[in-house]
Design an enzyme around this catalytic site. Structure first.
Site, mmCIF file in Angstrom:
data_model
loop_
_atom_site.group_PDB
_atom_site.id
_atom_site.type_symbol
_atom_site.label_atom_id
_atom_site.label_comp_id
_atom_site.label_asym_id
_atom_site.label_seq_id
_atom_site.Cartn_x
_atom_site.Cartn_y
_atom_site.Cartn_z
ATOM 1 N N SER A 147 0.867 -1.233 0.147
ATOM 2 C CA SER A 147 -0.201 -0.025 -0.029
ATOM 3 C C SER A 147 0.971 1.245 -0.332
ATOM 4 O O SER A 147 1.940 1.319 0.397
ATOM 5 C CB SER A 147 -0.686 0.088 1.161
ATOM 6 O OG SER A 147 -1.515 1.284 1.319
ATOM 7 N N TYR A 160 -2.404 -0.983 10.198
ATOM 8 C CA TYR A 160 -2.503 -1.522 8.878
ATOM 9 C C TYR A 160 -1.105 -1.215 8.181
ATOM 10 O O TYR A 160 -0.563 -1.857 7.364
ATOM 11 C CB TYR A 160 -3.690 -1.054 8.325
ATOM 12 C CG TYR A 160 -3.685 -1.057 6.847
ATOM 13 C CD1 TYR A 160 -4.308 -2.344 6.238
ATOM 14 C CD2 TYR A 160 -3.503 -0.252 5.906
ATOM 15 C CE1 TYR A 160 -4.456 -2.689 4.840
ATOM 16 C CE2 TYR A 160 -3.515 -0.327 4.506
ATOM 17 C CZ TYR A 160 -3.991 -1.482 3.962
ATOM 18 O OH TYR A 160 -4.133 -1.752 2.684
#
Length: 254
Positions: A147, A160
């Site tokens: 990400s 995350y």
């Protein structure tokens, strides 16, 4: 003729979102695709049918990747399906896509929420890869879905972001280890993509504006934007690229 004809791919978390789009794209290039799902059996079946309707080959495999037993179950089922297809249990492409999003700040993080995201986003790809390596052909490819939050600090997704940082490190470690086998290992770092994970953000005008304004192209990403990159990394066209983190955020926060 597609660039992946004769290849066999395993895509984890392929019943929806980015994984679904990658499975469809690899099949479009001619690969036989194992569509892994955790809970979305009907959705995975729909992906397989969509692939078969246009002449492709695929199978759906359900397994819980949160435990080592579940990962072992995944490969037991995969071996059987790949043996039926090719006569061996060897694969060419592994896409570690399965993961969970988690909008939780440091202050809101609990031991349970931290362990949940690490179990699926870090532990699962590590042990899936470990199980896959004896089955992965020399000259194959591993594609990890990371990400852009490892580049752009996002405190609202604290654990995350940490989990995806681990994926970036895993990518470089594997690339170094597997170079002698000519296996390429790369990670894709998407920005905000129009998937179920970001549905809450994109259902409101303010969220839509925020997502679009991040990119220099003034739009949010679509799953096919990531899938096309994955298809390139899975093909021999990317044979001289390994250990790389490919930003796929549309130039967000340049």
């Amino acid at each position: 003729m597609g660039k992946l004809v004769g290849k066999i791919a395993l895509v984890t978390g392929a019943s929806r979102g980015i994984g679904r789009s990658i499975a469809l794209r690899l099949a479009q290039e001619g690969a036989f695709v194992a569509v892994h799902y955790g809970k979305g059996q009907m959705e995975a079946g729909a992906v397989v049918r969509q692939i078969e309707q246009v002449g492709g080959r695929a199978c759906a495999i359900g397994a819980d990747l949160s435990t080592l037993e579940g990962i072992h179950d995944l490969f037991t089922k995969l071996d059987n399906r790949v043996l039926e297809h090719s006569g061996s249990n060897q694969i060419d492409i592994l896409v570690n896509n399965a993961g969970i999003g988690q909008i939780v700040t440091l202050e809101e993080t609990t031991e349970e929420s931290f362990e949940e995201v690490m179990k699926i986003n870090v532990k699962a790809p590590l042990f899936v890869t470990k199980q896959a390596l004896p089955r992965l052909k020399d000259g194959g490819s591993i594609i990890n879905i990371s990400s852009f939050v490892t580049r752009v600090a996002s405190p609202s997704v604290f654990a995350y972001s940490m989990s995806k940082g681990a994926i970036d490190t895993l990518t470089r470690l594997l690339a170094k280890q597997l170079g002698s086998r000519h296996i390429t290992v790369n990670a894709i770092q998407p920005g905000i993509i129009n998937t179920e994970m970001n549905a809450e953000t994109l259902q409101h005008p303010d969220g839509q504006k925020y997502a679009a304004d991040l990119s220099i192209f003034k739009r949010w990403g679509e799953p096919k934007d990531v899938a096309d990159i994955a298809a390139f990394l899975a093909s021999s066209d990317s044979r001289w690229i390994t250990g790389q983190l490919l930003d796929a955020s549309g130039g967000s926060h340049l």
